[in-house]
Design a protein around this motif. Structure first.
Motif, PDB file in Angstrom:
ATOM      1  N   PHE A 117      -2.557  10.826  -2.062  1.00 49.16           N
ATOM      2  CA  PHE A 117      -3.349  10.821  -1.048  1.00 49.16           C
ATOM      3  C   PHE A 117      -2.587  10.169   0.438  1.00 49.16           C
ATOM      4  O   PHE A 117      -3.414  10.452   1.700  1.00 49.16           O
ATOM      5  N   VAL A 118      -1.793  10.038   0.028  1.00 54.62           N
ATOM      6  CA  VAL A 118      -0.826   9.767   1.517  1.00 54.62           C
ATOM      7  C   VAL A 118      -1.693  11.768   2.552  1.00 54.62           C
ATOM      8  O   VAL A 118      -1.208  11.468   3.668  1.00 54.62           O
ATOM      9  N   GLN A 119      -1.252  12.579   1.690  1.00 54.26           N
ATOM     10  CA  GLN A 119      -1.267  14.012   2.325  1.00 54.26           C
ATOM     11  C   GLN A 119      -2.516  14.615   2.545  1.00 54.26           C
ATOM     12  O   GLN A 119      -3.266  15.158   3.557  1.00 54.26           O
ATOM     13  N   LEU A 158       0.670  -0.756  -0.002  1.00 53.54           N
ATOM     14  CA  LEU A 158      -0.061   0.678  -0.063  1.00 53.54           C
ATOM     15  C   LEU A 158       1.057   1.040  -0.040  1.00 53.54           C
ATOM     16  O   LEU A 158       1.426   1.463   0.678  1.00 53.54           O
ATOM     17  N   MET A 159       0.804   2.285  -1.213  1.00 58.22           N
ATOM     18  CA  MET A 159       1.145   3.629  -1.552  1.00 58.22           C
ATOM     19  C   MET A 159       2.502   3.153  -0.806  1.00 58.22           C
ATOM     20  O   MET A 159       3.652   3.887  -0.718  1.00 58.22           O
ATOM     21  N   GLY A 160       3.090   1.498  -1.708  1.00 56.72           N
ATOM     22  CA  GLY A 160       4.585   1.212  -2.337  1.00 56.72           C
ATOM     23  C   GLY A 160       5.542   0.760  -0.618  1.00 56.72           C
ATOM     24  O   GLY A 160       6.320   0.432  -0.968  1.00 56.72           O
ATOM     25  N   SER A 161       4.912   1.214  -0.084  1.00 56.80           N
ATOM     26  CA  SER A 161       5.608   0.738   1.685  1.00 56.80           C
ATOM     27  C   SER A 161       5.264  -0.197   2.750  1.00 56.80           C
ATOM     28  O   SER A 161       6.190  -0.889   3.283  1.00 56.80           O
ATOM     29  N   ALA A 162       3.783  -0.492   3.027  1.00 57.50           N
ATOM     30  CA  ALA A 162       3.105  -1.067   3.473  1.00 57.50           C
ATOM     31  C   ALA A 162       3.057  -1.889   2.955  1.00 57.50           C
ATOM     32  O   ALA A 162       1.622  -2.130   2.178  1.00 57.50           O
ATOM     33  N   ILE A 163       3.646  -3.455   3.999  1.00 53.14           N
ATOM     34  CA  ILE A 163       3.146  -4.592   3.136  1.00 53.14           C
ATOM     35  C   ILE A 163       1.556  -4.993   3.136  1.00 53.14           C
ATOM     36  O   ILE A 163       1.212  -4.673   4.446  1.00 53.14           O
ATOM     37  N   MET A 164       0.471  -5.506   2.269  1.00 53.54           N
ATOM     38  CA  MET A 164      -0.026  -5.905   2.591  1.00 53.54           C
ATOM     39  C   MET A 164      -0.108  -7.724   3.392  1.00 53.54           C
ATOM     40  O   MET A 164      -0.574  -8.173   4.882  1.00 53.54           O
ATOM     41  N   GLY A 191      -5.850  11.918   1.555  1.00 51.41           N
ATOM     42  CA  GLY A 191      -6.210  11.172   1.936  1.00 51.41           C
ATOM     43  C   GLY A 191      -7.391  11.103   0.121  1.00 51.41           C
ATOM     44  O   GLY A 191      -8.293   9.957   0.456  1.00 51.41           O
ATOM     45  N   SER A 192      -6.792  11.486  -0.198  1.00 47.08           N
ATOM     46  CA  SER A 192      -7.371  10.924  -1.715  1.00 47.08           C
ATOM     47  C   SER A 192      -6.523  11.260  -2.624  1.00 47.08           C
ATOM     48  O   SER A 192      -5.314  12.379  -2.748  1.00 47.08           O
ATOM     49  N   MET A 193      -6.848  10.031  -3.931  1.00 50.36           N
ATOM     50  CA  MET A 193      -5.943  10.669  -5.428  1.00 50.36           C
ATOM     51  C   MET A 193      -6.177  11.600  -6.088  1.00 50.36           C
ATOM     52  O   MET A 193      -6.385  11.918  -6.848  1.00 50.36           O
ATOM     53  N   ARG A 194      -7.662  12.064  -5.979  1.00 52.25           N
ATOM     54  CA  ARG A 194      -8.459  13.387  -6.611  1.00 52.25           C
ATOM     55  C   ARG A 194      -7.802  14.082  -6.572  1.00 52.25           C
ATOM     56  O   ARG A 194      -7.702  14.875  -5.266  1.00 52.25           O
ATOM     57  N   GLY A 195      -7.850  14.739  -7.914  1.00 51.87           N
ATOM     58  CA  GLY A 195      -6.743  16.324  -8.108  1.00 51.87           C
ATOM     59  C   GLY A 195      -7.857  17.395  -7.772  1.00 51.87           C
ATOM     60  O   GLY A 195      -8.913  16.826  -7.407  1.00 51.87           O
TER      61      GLY A 195
END
Length: 505
Positions: free
Chosen positions: A497-499, A378-384, A501-505
């Motif tokens: 999203f990290v900053q 998730l988001m490149g760093s957190a393993i699921m 909470g959404s990927m929406r522009g």
């Protein structure tokens, strides 16, 4: 049933002990191989006793942790209790436990996420060091000391062969009728002495029904009577049904084009609700006399066997919900004629997968516009959870299909992105992408052609304009236009999203 009824080898009867006594034979720092594959066939008593020892040691100010190796994920009675006792220093090759995941992502537990087909060979090669102890659940012991495997095989053959000490859990909950359902192949060897695996049809039996163990290595035998703990699968929702419909339509088209027979090619299906929905769609579809060569047998395949859609299934483990397990136990004589359980080094063997020509269907977290797939982070760093067997199948299958809903987190996340934040399956191993929006057939397409298909057929309409805009601006990149990217923006959706909470522009 008396414990002795399941242990017919006299020497092992003399080694009957409690779980606490068995756990006392495991030392801090040991590398321990435990049975278990996707919630099936894992030891139920010794891990809990071991966790209590660890907690007591920690209370005295002593460090007590082990390296834990399994077949795949297990259950709270194993992964959960050992993680909560802060007793694992290295975990491999796959996990799905919340406590493990939390410690891994906090940096408190080391985790090696590798292809499941690699584990047994790498242990034989000595890549991971010596295996000190094996803790293996079995359904029984024959008079000559051979072992009746339980509801999973996984890496048990390797653990029993490689460990210095062996602890057996004989679980009387496991049905005695499992006897004869397994096919344990002892023909593998180390390079340069390897020979071809003589398996040419999914239902072929090439080994023997039982596991072997050197009796001198068995230091303890523990009696248990506890069920496997597997997840409850949800009824297919509209999104999953639409994904299933796209795949069924696609396979019908492949048959019509003469690219595969009417009974298709052997099926492989990953774990989860979407996978079960796809299997339900196949069961309701036009196909008959199918076969499966997979790593786990889930509810959907059990239903397909009962309906007659599926003639046979080969796997390394039963991963059935409680309701499906009840159906399995109630009609076990029917299923044992149609199911073969193998070691995972055979169920996931790349050469066998390539030879059989599988249709591989696996879930993913996200895909990018060029066909790269992230199935673990998730988001490149957190393993699921981990890559599991998806890489074994994706790279070697006749058809490699990955599927996901187009949105996650209530629409805040697009599962189709400019660039995946972690790559598990490169564009070279991915042929078909599917969401509820549609299916993108990427075979024979260049990167820019793939991008057009993925955006139009798989991305959610809310995110398509952003994706189209990204590609068009990336095509002006002076570095090159073969796989157009804007390096300053490629992961900007994840950063947003990290900053926010959404990927929406």
């Amino acid at each position: 049933m008396l414990f002795e009824d399941r242990v017919l080898y006299p020497e092992f009867r003399a080694r009957m002990v409690s779980a606490d006594e068995a756990a006392a034979l495991i030392a801090p720092g040991d590398r321990v191989g435990m049975s278990g594959f996707t919630g099936a066939g894992y030891p139920k008593a010794v891990p809990g006793a071991l966790a209590r020892r660890m907690q007591a040691a920690h209370a005295r100010g002593e460090d007590f942790r082990i390296g834990l190796w399994t077949g795949a994920s297990t259950a709270p009675e194993l992964d959960g209790v050992l993680a909560q006792a802060h007793g694992i220093n290295m975990r491999m090759p796959y996990q799905s436990d919340p406590s493990c995941r939390k410690q891994i992502n906090a940096g408190d537990m080391q985790y090696m996420d590798i292809h499941l087909s690699h584990v047994a060979p790498f242990v034989w090669f000595g890549f991971f060091g010596k295996l000190d102890v094996a803790v293996v659940e079995v359904a029984g012991v024959l008079p000559d000391g051979r072992l009746v495997p339980s509801s999973s095989v996984g890496n048990n053959k390797t653990w029993l062969d490689q460990a210095d000490k062996v602890i057996l859990e004989v679980n009387q909950w496991q049905p005695a009728e499992l006897d004869g359902m397994h096919d344990i192949y002892y023909g593998t060897d180390l390079p340069p002495h390897r020979v071809p695996i003589p398996l040419v049809q999914p239902h072929d039996r090439i080994g023997e029904p039982y596991l072997r163990v050197d009796p001198e290595k068995v230091v303890a035998v523990v009696s248990t009577h506890h069920p496997d703990r597997n997840s409850v699968f949800n009824a297919p929702d509209e999104c999953s049904q639409r994904i299933a419909g796209h795949i069924v339509d696609f396979l019908q088209q492949e048959v019509a084009l003469g690219r595969m027979p009417r009974e298709l090619l052997p099926l492989q299906s990953g774990v989860g609700n979407i996978a079960n929905a796809v299997l339900a769609g196949l069961d309701a579809g036009p196909f008959k006399h199918l076969s499966a060569y997979t790593e786990v047998l889930q509810d959907g395949m059990l239903a397909m066997l009962k309906s007659g859609t599926l003639d046979s299934a080969s796997a390394t483990a039963l991963s059935l919900s409680p309701a499906a397990m009840e159906r399995f136990l109630a009609d076990i004589d029917f299923y044992r004629q149609r199911i073969v359980l193998r070691p995972q080094e055979i169920s996931n063997h790349p050469e066998v997968i390539r030879r059989l020509g599988l249709i591989a269907m696996n879930a993913m977290i996200e895909a990018d516009i060029y066909g790269n797939v992230n199935s673990t982070h998730l988001m490149g760093s957190a393993i699921m959870n981990g890559i599991g067997g998806s890489g074994d199948f994706a790279r070697n299958a006749y058809l490699s299909i990955f599927m996901t809903p187009s949105l996650a987190k209530g629409g805040a996340i697009s599962c189709i992105v400019p660039m995946v934040s972690h790559v598990d399956h490169t564009e070279h191993d991915v042929q078909i992408l599917v969401t509820e929006q549609g299916l993108a057939d990427l075979r024979g397409k260049s990167p820019t052609q793939r991008a057009e298909l993925v955006i139009e057929h798989c991305a959610h309409p809310d995110f398509r304009p952003q994706l189209r805009d990204y590609v068009e601006r990336a095509k002006a990149n002076p570095v090159g236009r073969h796989t157009p990217h804007l390096l300053g923006e490629a992961l900007s959706w994840h950063q947003r999203f990290v900053q926010t909470g959404s990927m929406r522009g």
